[in-house]
Design an enzyme around this catalytic site. Sequence first.
Site, PDB file in Angstrom:
ATOM      1  N   LYS A  25       1.132  -7.868   3.347  1.00 55.50           N
ATOM      2  CA  LYS A  25       1.989  -8.394   2.287  1.00 55.50           C
ATOM      3  C   LYS A  25       2.287  -7.302   1.264  1.00 55.50           C
ATOM      4  CE  LYS A  25      -0.015 -10.585  -1.041  1.00 55.50           C
ATOM      5  NZ  LYS A  25      -0.481 -11.385  -2.190  1.00 55.50           N
ATOM      6  N   ARG A  30       6.402  -3.930  -1.186  1.00 55.38           N
ATOM      7  CA  ARG A  30       6.706  -2.630  -1.786  1.00 55.38           C
ATOM      8  C   ARG A  30       7.815  -1.934  -0.998  1.00 55.38           C
ATOM      9  NH1 ARG A  30       1.505  -3.546  -3.068  1.00 55.38           N
ATOM     10  NH2 ARG A  30       0.423  -2.527  -4.792  1.00 55.38           N
ATOM     11  N   ASP A  52       5.941 -15.037   0.562  1.00 54.37           N
ATOM     12  CA  ASP A  52       6.079 -13.981  -0.439  1.00 54.37           C
ATOM     13  C   ASP A  52       7.154 -12.965  -0.068  1.00 54.37           C
ATOM     14  OD1 ASP A  52       4.161 -15.244  -1.864  1.00 54.37           O
ATOM     15  OD2 ASP A  52       2.818 -13.516  -2.067  1.00 54.37           O
ATOM     16  N   ASN A  94       5.466 -17.841  -5.828  1.00 54.89           N
ATOM     17  CA  ASN A  94       4.197 -17.467  -6.449  1.00 54.89           C
ATOM     18  C   ASN A  94       3.842 -16.041  -6.041  1.00 54.89           C
ATOM     19  OD1 ASN A  94       1.906 -17.676  -7.947  1.00 54.89           O
ATOM     20  ND2 ASN A  94       0.827 -19.065  -6.558  1.00 54.89           N
ATOM     21  N   GLY A  96       3.311 -12.518  -6.873  1.00 53.32           N
ATOM     22  CA  GLY A  96       3.093 -11.482  -7.888  1.00 53.32           C
ATOM     23  C   GLY A  96       3.695 -10.155  -7.445  1.00 53.32           C
ATOM     24  N   GLN A 180      -1.086  -4.508 -10.717  1.00 51.69           N
ATOM     25  CA  GLN A 180       0.331  -4.671 -10.365  1.00 51.69           C
ATOM     26  C   GLN A 180       1.271  -4.219 -11.488  1.00 51.69           C
ATOM     27  OE1 GLN A 180       1.236  -8.556  -8.859  1.00 51.69           O
ATOM     28  NE2 GLN A 180      -0.088  -8.324  -7.073  1.00 51.69           N
ATOM     29  N   SER A 208      -8.667  -2.325  -9.186  1.00 54.07           N
ATOM     30  CA  SER A 208      -7.985  -2.382  -7.882  1.00 54.07           C
ATOM     31  C   SER A 208      -7.272  -1.067  -7.545  1.00 54.07           C
ATOM     32  CB  SER A 208      -6.961  -3.524  -7.854  1.00 54.07           C
ATOM     33  OG  SER A 208      -7.474  -4.711  -8.382  1.00 54.07           O
ATOM     34  N   ASP A 328      -9.302  -8.904  -3.083  1.00 56.16           N
ATOM     35  CA  ASP A 328      -8.863 -10.029  -2.254  1.00 56.16           C
ATOM     36  C   ASP A 328      -9.838 -10.298  -1.116  1.00 56.16           C
ATOM     37  OD1 ASP A 328      -6.746 -10.369  -3.866  1.00 56.16           O
ATOM     38  OD2 ASP A 328      -5.218  -9.678  -2.458  1.00 56.16           O
ATOM     39  N   ARG A 401      -5.574 -17.684   0.422  1.00 55.77           N
ATOM     40  CA  ARG A 401      -6.884 -17.101   0.740  1.00 55.77           C
ATOM     41  C   ARG A 401      -8.008 -18.131   0.662  1.00 55.77           C
ATOM     42  NH1 ARG A 401      -5.425 -12.501   2.029  1.00 55.77           N
ATOM     43  NH2 ARG A 401      -3.944 -11.294   0.819  1.00 55.77           N
ATOM     44  N   LYS A 433       1.903 -18.299   2.679  1.00 55.10           N
ATOM     45  CA  LYS A 433       2.161 -17.225   1.715  1.00 55.10           C
ATOM     46  C   LYS A 433       2.055 -15.855   2.386  1.00 55.10           C
ATOM     47  CE  LYS A 433       1.277 -16.350  -3.120  1.00 55.10           C
ATOM     48  NZ  LYS A 433       1.173 -14.923  -3.348  1.00 55.10           N
TER      49      LYS A 433
END
Length: 673
Positions: A25, A30, A52, A94, A96, A180, A208, A328, A401, A433
């Site tokens: 994802k 990206r 997503d 949803n 991000g 992010q 992260s 995650d 998740r 997702k």
Amino acid sequence: MFDIPHLDLPPLRGAAGRVRLPGSKSISNRVLLLAGLAEGETEVHDLLGSDDTRVMLQALQALGCGLQRDGAVLRVRGLGGRLQVHEADLFLGNAGTAMRPLTAALAVLAATQGGRFTLRGVPRMHERPIGDLIHALRPLGCSIDELGQPGYPPLCVHGQAGGRLQTQQPIRVRGDVSSQFLTALLLALPLVADAAPVVIEVDGELISKPYIEITLKLLARFGIAVQRDGWRRFTIAQGSRYRTPGAIHVEGDASSASYFVALGAIAATRSALRIEGVGSDSIQGDIAFVDAARAMGAEVQSGPGWIEVRRGRWPLRALALDCNHIPDAAMTLAVMALYADGPTRLTGIASWRVKETDRIAAMATELRKLGAAVNAGDDFIEVAPPARWQAAAVDTYDDHRMAMCLSLAAFNPLAGANPAQPLRIRDPQCVAKTFPDYFETLFGLVQADPAEVPVITVDGPSASGKGTLAAALARRLGWHFLDSGAVYRATALAAGQAGVALDDEAGVARVAAALDLRFDGSRIWLAGHDVSDELRRESTGALASRVAALPAVRRALHALQLSFRRAPGLVADGRDMGTVVFPQATLKVFLTASAEERAKRRYKQLISKGIQASIADLRADIEARDARDQSRVAAPLKPAEDALRLDNSQLGIDESVDAVQQWWQQRNPLDRA
Ligand code: C5P
């Protein structure tokens, strides 16, 4: 995909096989944004197809990027940094990974080229903070209005053509809430680095970090050099321009890999589980999950593009780990902790609170339902395995998740749960997702004790509507479906093709034993040919009822029918499902309707397909078939003693399915609880 209110998993006891992961994802979204901003065309291979990525694609399309699907390849014709469309209202679900970078890119583009863009999402998206990104962009001269709560989407970014941004000073952004925000700036600010370098400085400890590495690696693929000084200062080179790499491959999702690595660690006792699409050469930080799984006892081997996992130490070794680097995948560790030899403590997970849901609270609540002792705080969770496992209906909070992790709790028999407990996953389609086929993939790998896999049998005479009812019920429950009539029909067809006479019992039985039959949704394949239409013909039904009277043929088809009893459950329709093939079925239904009603239904069906028919002939046919099925010596058509009878002469299909579903709920421990 299981678009149903809940999915019940029977207790699971083993896992084996090979899984090909869907695309990452993080990389997919990206790459899409970079390809959308770049000049020229980018061929994107193995893009993830999910909620997503869909919202990102819709946004790019609304902005005027050219998108063309070509099998597994998506061609993106980018904007070359020039806005084509100056006003748009973008819905980003949803995601991000769409909201943050698009906000930054559109704020910068609107401020310099003029435009007005609204960015919104689902209610949960409007609870996920974006204030730190807004505060980084405003001092540059970007106009950003918060349309709801300050610091949260929905947002409107706008500006006049000819505007200039203040990029001489370093741009400051907080790094300790979500990485992010920094990713969004890194992806967007090359748009304004033509005249001078752009410097970004991070306030606070950057979390992260591996996700920032993905951003930097992908920027490099698109021709943008970023100089990194530690994790504090990032300099985008002067004269930066997004240049398409031509073609780019999206590697498999390393976070998704974590569920299968865990599956191997917990349940691959005989042979290794092989995971393809991501491996030792991955650019994704979550690949480091493999080390954590090893520390818990998994035996893992890997190479470029693959990982193999088998169970090593058992029970797993309890762990104390700072998970800042794998936020995650760390959720998967929280569920592996159920199978450990003591309490597992995961720290450095404060970011869980601002994800799809408050994952610390959600995980604590759901693991407790299973019987685990959980202690949770602002940035940690501690999980002790259940002393007594409980059957649970777990909530998933619209968080993919949560659903994928928690499915692993169905292996409770391997941790000694006695009795073995089934598990209900509420709202299973939230996996769309990032991994729309997660449950199908899981069920393709797992083994259950057939005696623990629920079976509903639906027997009855020809044209009673049992096939329609059984298929609809299977869809509602998310279970497999066995149309045993099709097995006899296919046998008759195959015997005909092989030139075997239908009264040659041994010959037809040999054909039956070697039947190469594949069910694929509503299509049925025999020896590689789609025979769905041929199978449904009246004439084939009549031939089927002849071969079905041969005991050797019935014996030859027995094992094939049993093999359909696989997790999560089976609905089987036929004549002897409840009496002979699945005598231990959890629920047996005997469906009837008057011969007259059945003849009318068949007539309507045929006429709607443009096939000529007469009700009287059909009725005679049906009665002849009933007589033959009832009077034969081998497995005659009759209700099982413990079958519930349903006369559906006066019922519509939905009413019949409702009735049977209610019977099932009365017997299902997860519904009775
Ligand atoms: O249900 P359907 O009409 O497709 O079945 C075709 C024929 O196969 C039936 O008439 C019956 O003779 C035979 N059959 C059977 N046992 C089953 C299913 C079908 O004998 N379980």
